[in-house]
Design a protein around this motif. Structure first.
Motif, PDB file in Angstrom:
ATOM      1  N   LYS A  81       0.758  -1.421   0.110  1.00 48.39           N
ATOM      2  CA  LYS A  81       0.086   0.088   0.079  1.00 48.39           C
ATOM      3  C   LYS A  81       0.652   1.226  -0.173  1.00 48.39           C
ATOM      4  CE  LYS A  81      -4.036  -2.170   2.394  1.00 48.39           C
ATOM      5  NZ  LYS A  81      -4.826  -1.924   3.495  1.00 48.39           N
ATOM      6  N   LEU A  82       1.925   1.251   0.765  1.00 53.07           N
ATOM      7  CA  LEU A  82       3.047   2.331   0.801  1.00 53.07           C
ATOM      8  C   LEU A  82       3.416   2.553  -0.389  1.00 53.07           C
ATOM      9  CD1 LEU A  82       4.502   1.764   4.349  1.00 53.07           C
ATOM     10  CD2 LEU A  82       2.591   3.534   3.601  1.00 53.07           C
ATOM     11  N   MET A  83       3.847   1.446  -1.021  1.00 55.22           N
ATOM     12  CA  MET A  83       4.517   1.726  -2.435  1.00 55.22           C
ATOM     13  C   MET A  83       3.543   2.228  -3.301  1.00 55.22           C
ATOM     14  SD  MET A  83       7.495   1.044  -4.125  1.00 55.22           S
ATOM     15  CE  MET A  83       8.409  -0.332  -3.376  1.00 55.22           C
ATOM     16  N   THR A  84       2.410   1.708  -3.538  1.00 55.89           N
ATOM     17  CA  THR A  84       1.362   2.121  -4.368  1.00 55.89           C
ATOM     18  C   THR A  84       1.026   3.469  -4.081  1.00 55.89           C
ATOM     19  OG1 THR A  84       0.491  -0.150  -4.417  1.00 55.89           O
ATOM     20  CG2 THR A  84      -0.801   1.822  -5.383  1.00 55.89           C
ATOM     21  N   LEU A  85       0.863   4.212  -2.784  1.00 51.30           N
ATOM     22  CA  LEU A  85       0.778   5.360  -2.584  1.00 51.30           C
ATOM     23  C   LEU A  85       1.831   6.419  -3.052  1.00 51.30           C
ATOM     24  CD1 LEU A  85      -0.813   7.711  -1.128  1.00 51.30           C
ATOM     25  CD2 LEU A  85       0.342   7.250   1.013  1.00 51.30           C
ATOM     26  N   ALA A  86       2.952   5.887  -2.791  1.00 48.87           N
ATOM     27  CA  ALA A  86       4.150   6.721  -3.205  1.00 48.87           C
ATOM     28  C   ALA A  86       4.242   6.960  -4.869  1.00 48.87           C
ATOM     29  CB  ALA A  86       5.458   5.903  -2.813  1.00 48.87           C
ATOM     30  N   LYS A  87       4.152   5.922  -5.622  1.00 46.99           N
ATOM     31  CA  LYS A  87       4.094   5.871  -6.903  1.00 46.99           C
ATOM     32  C   LYS A  87       2.991   6.767  -7.654  1.00 46.99           C
ATOM     33  CE  LYS A  87       6.840   1.893  -7.935  1.00 46.99           C
ATOM     34  NZ  LYS A  87       6.860   0.425  -8.376  1.00 46.99           N
TER      35      LYS A  87
ATOM     36  N   GLN B 123       9.489   9.431  -7.021  1.00 46.54           N
ATOM     37  CA  GLN B 123      10.440   8.331  -7.586  1.00 46.54           C
ATOM     38  C   GLN B 123      10.944   7.501  -6.820  1.00 46.54           C
ATOM     39  OE1 GLN B 123      10.657   8.783 -11.143  1.00 46.54           O
ATOM     40  NE2 GLN B 123       9.244  10.329 -10.751  1.00 46.54           N
ATOM     41  N   VAL B 124      10.377   6.309  -6.708  1.00 47.80           N
ATOM     42  CA  VAL B 124      10.772   5.515  -5.697  1.00 47.80           C
ATOM     43  C   VAL B 124      10.742   4.120  -6.361  1.00 47.80           C
ATOM     44  CG1 VAL B 124       8.141   4.838  -5.185  1.00 47.80           C
ATOM     45  CG2 VAL B 124       9.837   4.045  -3.556  1.00 47.80           C
ATOM     46  N   THR B 125      12.104   3.432  -5.937  1.00 53.43           N
ATOM     47  CA  THR B 125      12.387   1.982  -6.644  1.00 53.43           C
ATOM     48  C   THR B 125      11.771   0.878  -6.029  1.00 53.43           C
ATOM     49  OG1 THR B 125      14.629   1.944  -5.383  1.00 53.43           O
ATOM     50  CG2 THR B 125      14.546   3.173  -7.534  1.00 53.43           C
ATOM     51  N   ASP B 126      11.825  -0.326  -6.565  1.00 58.45           N
ATOM     52  CA  ASP B 126      10.892  -1.333  -6.089  1.00 58.45           C
ATOM     53  C   ASP B 126      11.951  -1.889  -4.668  1.00 58.45           C
ATOM     54  OD1 ASP B 126       8.779  -1.466  -7.865  1.00 58.45           O
ATOM     55  OD2 ASP B 126       9.994  -3.015  -9.279  1.00 58.45           O
TER      56      ASP B 126
END
Length: 206
Positions: A148-154, A159-162
């Motif tokens: 969820k945090l990754m999806t929110l950031a993107k 610009q967040v890497t996996d």
């Protein structure tokens, strides 16, 4: 009755899984591992409970986890070089002072000029150099929250890497919960075995 027994077994197995995850995490992390942010960026996290030194928070690039003025937490890049455009570490924080600055800058100022003045007046607070202690948002149990945090950031254009490292500031490994889960699971398994014996036909019956 048979359905209840297997439901009980399923619950016990889940509790065993959750308990073992908590216990193993606690045994690996009796105290936070101190690591410089540069080493964390280059080599990744040596353990789940960390005390990260030498980093600078970039509040100007932070995002809200709620997406509204009712802020619950912020995701803030932690950088070894404050001027760097990229980053490898994101900190989830609920620190009131940082949330107040973020709220004022994004929701209470009505022009870009006012934002620029506010930023100039509070620049050191927007880029505080400070140590961060917390646990990684990782593992099987936390996978959903991390996603969820990754999806929110993107979604907001960060610009967040996996392979970004998420740290929940102030969070520590559970010390007792895993042992409670484990004890409940064992008690349930004893109950499951006892119910099986009670329902078994006596020896010698056709």
């Amino acid at each position: 009755m048979k359905r209840f027994r297997f439901t009980l077994l399923a619950i016990c197995l889940v509790l065993l899984f959750l308990g073992w995850n908590d216990i193993s995490l606690f045994l690996r992390n009796r105290a936070p591992e101190t690591i410089a942010v540069t080493a964390l960026e280059q080599n990744g996290a040596p353990r789940e409970w960390l005390h990260v030194t030498g980093g600078t928070l970039d509040l100007l690039e932070a995002i809200s986890t709620s997406g509204s003025i009712e802020l619950e937490a912020l995701l803030i890049p932690l950088k070894s070089d404050p001027q760097a455009g990229d980053f490898r570490v994101l900190v989830e924080t609920r620190e009131p002072g940082l949330i107040k600055l973020f709220r004022t800058y994004h929701f209470k100022l009505d022009s870009e000029e006012a934002q620029e003045r506010y930023l100039d007046e509070h620049r050191s607070e927007f880029f505080p150099r400070q140590d961060v202690s917390g646990t990684l948002v990782t593992g099987l149990i936390a996978t959903g929250n991390r996603d969820k945090l990754m999806t929110l950031a993107k979604d907001v254009g960060m610009q967040v890497t996996d392979d970004v490292i998420f740290i929940a500031e102030g969070k520590e490994p559970a010390r007792i919960r895993g042992f409670i889960f484990f004890a409940l699971a064992l008690a349930g398994l004893v109950k499951f075995a006892a119910m099986g014996k009670r329902n078994s036909p006596p020896q010698g019956e056709a």
